[in-house]
Design an enzyme around this catalytic site. Structure first.
Site, PDB file in Angstrom:
ATOM      1  N   CYS A 121       0.975  -0.938  -0.178  1.00  0.00           N
ATOM      2  CA  CYS A 121       0.103   0.091   0.116  1.00  0.00           C
ATOM      3  C   CYS A 121       0.945   1.091  -0.093  1.00  0.00           C
ATOM      4  O   CYS A 121       0.229   2.409  -0.328  1.00  0.00           O
ATOM      5  CB  CYS A 121      -1.067   0.044   1.240  1.00  0.00           C
ATOM      6  SG  CYS A 121      -2.137  -1.395   1.232  1.00  0.00           S
ATOM      7  N   HIS A 261      -3.222   6.885   2.338  1.00  0.00           N
ATOM      8  CA  HIS A 261      -3.823   5.631   1.768  1.00  0.00           C
ATOM      9  C   HIS A 261      -5.070   5.481   2.415  1.00  0.00           C
ATOM     10  O   HIS A 261      -5.129   5.721   3.688  1.00  0.00           O
ATOM     11  CB  HIS A 261      -2.686   4.612   2.278  1.00  0.00           C
ATOM     12  CG  HIS A 261      -3.237   3.247   2.165  1.00  0.00           C
ATOM     13  ND1 HIS A 261      -3.959   2.633   1.077  1.00  0.00           N
ATOM     14  CD2 HIS A 261      -3.189   2.099   3.039  1.00  0.00           C
ATOM     15  CE1 HIS A 261      -3.931   1.373   1.532  1.00  0.00           C
ATOM     16  NE2 HIS A 261      -3.924   1.205   2.561  1.00  0.00           N
ATOM     17  N   ASN A 291     -10.482  -0.075   0.540  1.00  0.00           N
ATOM     18  CA  ASN A 291      -9.086  -0.186   0.519  1.00  0.00           C
ATOM     19  C   ASN A 291      -8.636  -0.821  -0.729  1.00  0.00           C
ATOM     20  O   ASN A 291      -8.733  -2.027  -0.813  1.00  0.00           O
ATOM     21  CB  ASN A 291      -8.788  -0.723   1.630  1.00  0.00           C
ATOM     22  CG  ASN A 291      -7.146  -0.819   1.793  1.00  0.00           C
ATOM     23  OD1 ASN A 291      -6.355  -0.558   0.791  1.00  0.00           O
ATOM     24  ND2 ASN A 291      -6.355  -1.139   2.904  1.00  0.00           N
TER      25      ASN A 291
END
Length: 346
Positions: A121, A261, A291
């Site tokens: 990520c 993020h 996500n």
């Protein structure tokens, strides 16, 4: 920790952005029962309301290609003008060839040197710094940076720790020379391998090759220690963001936009509070997109840019954090450009 500050005469920045989200919207209600929770529980714990999952015929490279074309179109460039093509992904189409080569072929960037990176990520921020360093010493050089992940294919839908969070998407940016005083001001990258077991896919590599047993045991699903991840983020991320801005001579209160993020909405609220980023506009897309791993930062950046929220001279703080564990933060002085087309100059 690796630190980078632009001290050369050539400023490198983000010229344009693009993103792509699959069409299928998956609501909390659709996954709650199987995960053993309620839709209300998911929203309260994560602030996610829905997420996007790819169609059966879509792979990570397909998502990346759409995002890449949109970034190129906004920059007013052709794929033939790209010198480097970097794809950040932990869910590539296959172990070989690199996903970036499939993207290169699809968009016609035949003159570009291509490679993948896997920093989960944090990957887009890492890739952005790689692009800056590659283009810095070559006048007129341009890079195309893409963050793309397709997590719906590796989700155990019975596991509430992951099934409610992860999604699919891609975001891209064209990187190249910009005018003073715009561009990437500085970047910090750090890795914390002692925490490598917090987020993992255990099977499918050289230690546990794919087999009947690894499939039957669920070894190819993504697994996560949610509490451990939250502790890592609280302990590491706010301090790293403050340290970066301090090193660059910028007060954290001077940051205009925070593009993090999109891990978990509750977690992001804590990061903002602990880092002292309340003055900044925090750009959130997780409530509707979930996500999307390495795509989270560039998707949120593209949405912020195309909405017209990023103004010339604004300080934009990008932050990626996740599996590895890893952390990447980059401070950008946004530049001049129309949100619907033409170079961003950031």
């Amino acid at each position: 920790m690796t630190q980078a500050t632009d001290t050369s005469g050539t400023r490198i920045g983000i010229l344009s952005t693009g993103s792509y989200l699959p069409k299928e919207e998956v609501s909390n209600e659709e996954i709650a029962a199987r995960a053993g929770v309620t839709a209300e529980w998911i929203e309260r714990k994560t602030q996610i309301v829905s997420r996007r999952w790819a169609a059966p015929y879509e792979a990570t490279s397909d998502l990346a290609v759409h995002a890449a074309r949109r970034a190129l179109e906004q920059a007013g460039m052709t794929a033939g003008e790209i010198d480097y093509l970097v794809v950040s992904t932990s869910t590539g189409d296959s172990p070989q060839p690199p996903t970036s080569y499939l993207v290169q072929d699809a968009i016609g960037a035949h003159g570009a040197a291509c490679f993948d990176i896997n920093v989960v990520c944090s990957g887009f921020v890492y890739a952005l710094e790689l692009a800056r360093s590659l283009t810095q010493g070559r006048p007129g050089c341009h890079a195309l940076v893409i963050g793309a992940d397709l997590y719906s294919r590796i989700l155990d839908l019975d596991d509430r720790r992951t099934a409610v969070l992860f999604a699919d998407g891609a975001g891209a940016a064209v990187v190249g020379p910009v005018a003073e005083p715009y561009g990437i001001v500085g970047t910090d990258l750090s890795s914390h391998g002692a925490a490598h077991d917090l987020i993992r896919v255990e099977a499918g590599g050289s230690r546990h090759p794919a087999s009947y047993e690894t499939v039957a045991e669920g070894g190819h699903f993504i697994r996560m220690n949610g509490r451990g991840v939250r502790d890592f983020v609280a302990e590491q991320v706010p301090g790293a963001l403050v340290a970066l801005t301090d090193r660059l001579g910028v007060g954290i209160g001077e940051v205009d936009h925070f593009v993090p993020h999109q891990a978990n909405g509750v977690m992001l609220g804590e990061v903002v509070r602990l880092a002292g980023l309340e003055r900044a506009t925090t750009h959130r897309t997780l409530q509707k997109y979930g996500n999307a791993g390495s795509a989270s930062v560039p998707v949120a950046l593209d949405e912020a840019h195309r909405s017209g929220a990023l103004l010339p001279g604004d300080l934009v703080l990008l932050a990626g954090f996740g599996g590895g564990m890893s952390l990447g933060a980059s401070l950008v002085r946004w530049g001049v450009g129309a949100p619907g087309g033409g170079p961003a100059g950031g």
